[in-house]
Scaffold this active site. Structure first.
Site, PDB file in Angstrom:
ATOM      1  N   ARG A  93      -5.429   7.838  -8.848  1.00  0.00           N
ATOM      2  CA  ARG A  93      -4.190   8.620  -8.941  1.00  0.00           C
ATOM      3  C   ARG A  93      -3.231   8.360  -7.773  1.00  0.00           C
ATOM      4  NH1 ARG A  93      -0.228  10.837  -8.487  1.00  0.00           N
ATOM      5  NH2 ARG A  93       0.591  12.746  -9.428  1.00  0.00           N
ATOM      6  N   LYS A  94      -3.758   7.888  -6.658  1.00  0.00           N
ATOM      7  CA  LYS A  94      -2.912   7.592  -5.473  1.00  0.00           C
ATOM      8  C   LYS A  94      -1.971   8.758  -5.148  1.00  0.00           C
ATOM      9  CE  LYS A  94      -2.943   2.548  -5.905  1.00  0.00           C
ATOM     10  NZ  LYS A  94      -3.535   2.351  -7.238  1.00  0.00           N
ATOM     11  N   PHE A  95      -2.557   9.911  -4.889  1.00  0.00           N
ATOM     12  CA  PHE A  95      -1.777  11.090  -4.495  1.00  0.00           C
ATOM     13  C   PHE A  95      -1.006  10.779  -3.211  1.00  0.00           C
ATOM     14  CE2 PHE A  95      -5.321  12.891  -6.928  1.00  0.00           C
ATOM     15  CZ  PHE A  95      -4.635  13.736  -7.789  1.00  0.00           C
ATOM     16  N   GLY A  99       0.465  18.919   0.772  1.00  0.00           N
ATOM     17  CA  GLY A  99      -0.844  19.438   0.390  1.00  0.00           C
ATOM     18  C   GLY A  99      -0.802  20.346  -0.823  1.00  0.00           C
ATOM     19  N   ASN A 100       0.174  21.249  -0.885  1.00  0.00           N
ATOM     20  CA  ASN A 100       0.245  22.185  -2.006  1.00  0.00           C
ATOM     21  C   ASN A 100       0.456  21.445  -3.323  1.00  0.00           C
ATOM     22  OD1 ASN A 100       0.468  25.001  -3.008  1.00  0.00           O
ATOM     23  ND2 ASN A 100       2.510  24.287  -3.604  1.00  0.00           N
ATOM     24  N   TYR A 220      -5.523 -12.153  -5.706  1.00  0.00           N
ATOM     25  CA  TYR A 220      -6.951 -12.076  -6.022  1.00  0.00           C
ATOM     26  C   TYR A 220      -7.796 -12.868  -5.036  1.00  0.00           C
ATOM     27  CZ  TYR A 220      -5.609 -10.165 -10.566  1.00  0.00           C
ATOM     28  OH  TYR A 220      -5.095  -9.382 -11.568  1.00  0.00           O
TER      29      TYR A 220
HETATM   30  P1  BMP Z   1      -6.353  -6.121 -11.907  1.00  0.00           P
HETATM   31  O1  BMP Z   1      -7.792  -6.527 -11.530  1.00  0.00           O
HETATM   32  O2  BMP Z   1      -6.092  -6.208 -13.370  1.00  0.00           O
HETATM   33  O3  BMP Z   1      -5.301  -6.820 -11.090  1.00  0.00           O
HETATM   34  O4  BMP Z   1      -6.230  -4.547 -11.583  1.00  0.00           O
HETATM   35  C1  BMP Z   1      -6.341  -4.034 -10.293  1.00  0.00           C
HETATM   36  C2  BMP Z   1      -6.372  -2.518 -10.316  1.00  0.00           C
HETATM   37  O5  BMP Z   1      -6.541  -2.047  -8.989  1.00  0.00           O
HETATM   38  C3  BMP Z   1      -5.111  -1.864 -10.859  1.00  0.00           C
HETATM   39  O6  BMP Z   1      -5.515  -0.696 -11.568  1.00  0.00           O
HETATM   40  C4  BMP Z   1      -4.334  -1.440  -9.617  1.00  0.00           C
HETATM   41  O7  BMP Z   1      -3.611  -0.250  -9.830  1.00  0.00           O
HETATM   42  C5  BMP Z   1      -5.445  -1.215  -8.594  1.00  0.00           C
HETATM   43  N1  BMP Z   1      -5.089  -1.528  -7.182  1.00  0.00           N
HETATM   44  C6  BMP Z   1      -4.750  -2.797  -6.771  1.00  0.00           C
HETATM   45  O8  BMP Z   1      -4.718  -3.737  -7.577  1.00  0.00           O
HETATM   46  N2  BMP Z   1      -4.468  -3.023  -5.430  1.00  0.00           N
HETATM   47  C7  BMP Z   1      -4.508  -2.046  -4.494  1.00  0.00           C
HETATM   48  O9  BMP Z   1      -4.293  -2.325  -3.325  1.00  0.00           O
HETATM   49  C8  BMP Z   1      -4.853  -0.746  -4.906  1.00  0.00           C
HETATM   50  C9  BMP Z   1      -5.155  -0.504  -6.244  1.00  0.00           C
HETATM   51  O10 BMP Z   1      -5.509   0.714  -6.625  1.00  0.00           O
END
Ligand code: BMP
Length: 274
Positions: A93-95, A99-100, A220
């Site tokens: 969710r990456k809030f 805080g509230n 990647y």
């Molecule tokens: P993918 O392997 O298809 O690229 O997906 C990566 C997932 O990880 C996505 O859901 C993305 O929101 C999340 N993500 C990311 O890729 N890098 C971050 O630094 C943080 C993440 O949450």
């Protein structure tokens, strides 16, 4: 202690948080450090992917708000698959608010994330109140939080002092913060802050065996680079397993999950006993 050389089972003993212990025990039991990120938009595809990869993962990561046809019954199906296949659930969710507000976003609305997601995450940009706001909801339920200390994207601003301050926020809330979303272990930052004895998990997205990027900023690295060389604990893989999500080939999804699970576990074995 050098946590990177301990087994996942040993490390379960380093945590008081229930979700962290459960995750590490699951990883050991299933011999898997794979988390599949299920970023598809149809609930039927979402369930099909999870059914296919379930036996090979310790954790399923969701972006529940990308489902076009979300119904609360999807959560029941997800939870049932988690019990059947023995995995935990992580809503990404990456809030990132006061805080509230984050407490309300975590507990309420359509998704009621805290009621089903063992683990969630937060950006550290608001400061420690994002952690305490989420902890007030999640801690009584035994949930765990990850802080985004680094990101996988090209040009990320989460580096240097920002990363170090994120580590400090984690170390200051050890009962609820179980680790990080990051690209490497944070032990040296922790040691510099005077907390060498505290174990924290590192879950790492941006993992792929066949591509170095997606043309949209994602970068990647391989399981070997991430787990063996950078000391991360969990590989998070999305499109490397189900492609662009169109015309899902369930047998292929299963085979890819098996491949990433094997590579991830080998990288871990090589790390703990080089
Ligand atoms: P993918 O392997 O298809 O690229 O997906 C990566 C997932 O990880 C996505 O859901 C993305 O929101 C999340 N993500 C990311 O890729 N890098 C971050 O630094 C943080 C993440 O949450």
């Amino acid at each position: 202690p050098d946590f990177a050389r301990q087994t996942y089972a040993q490390r379960a003993g380093n945590f008081s948080n229930a979700a962290a212990k459960q995750l590490l025990d699951t990883m050991e039991r299933k011999q898997s450090n794979l988390c599949v990120s299920v970023d598809v938009t149809k609930s039927s595809d979402f369930i099909s992917v999870i059914e296919a990869v379930g036996p090979y993962v310790a954790l399923i990561k969701t972006h529940i708000d990308v489902l076009d046809d979300f119904q609360p019954s999807v959560i029941d199906a997800l939870t049932a698959l988690g019990e059947k296949h023995d995995f935990l659930i992580f809503e990404d969710r990456k809030f990132a608010d006061i805080g509230n507000t984050v407490g309300l976003q975590y507990s309420s609305g359509i998704y009621k994330i805290a009621s089903w997601s063992h683990i969630t995450n937060a950006h550290t940009v608001p400061g420690p109140s994002v952690v305490t706001g989420l902890a007030s909801v999640g801690l009584p339920l035994g949930r765990g939080l990850l802080l985004l200390a680094e990101m996988s994207t090209k040009g990320s601003l989460a580096t240097g002092d920002y990363t170090k301050s994120s580590v400090r926020m984690a170390l200051d809330h050890p009962e609820f913060v179980i680790g990080f979303i990051a690209q490497s272990r944070m032990d040296s930052a922790a040691a510099q802050l005077g907390y060498a004895g505290k174990d924290l998990l590192v879950l790492t997205p941006g993992v792929g065996l066949d591509s170095r990027g997606d043309g949209k900023g994602q970068q990647y690295r391989t399981p070997k680079e991430v787990v063996e060389e950078s000391g991360c604990d969990v590989i998070i893989v999305g499109r490397g397993i189900y492609g662009d999500g169109r015309n899902l080939d369930v047998a292929d999804v299963r085979a890819k999950a098996e491949r990433y699970r094997t590579k991830g576990w080998l990288a871990y074995r090589n790390r703990i006993a080089p």
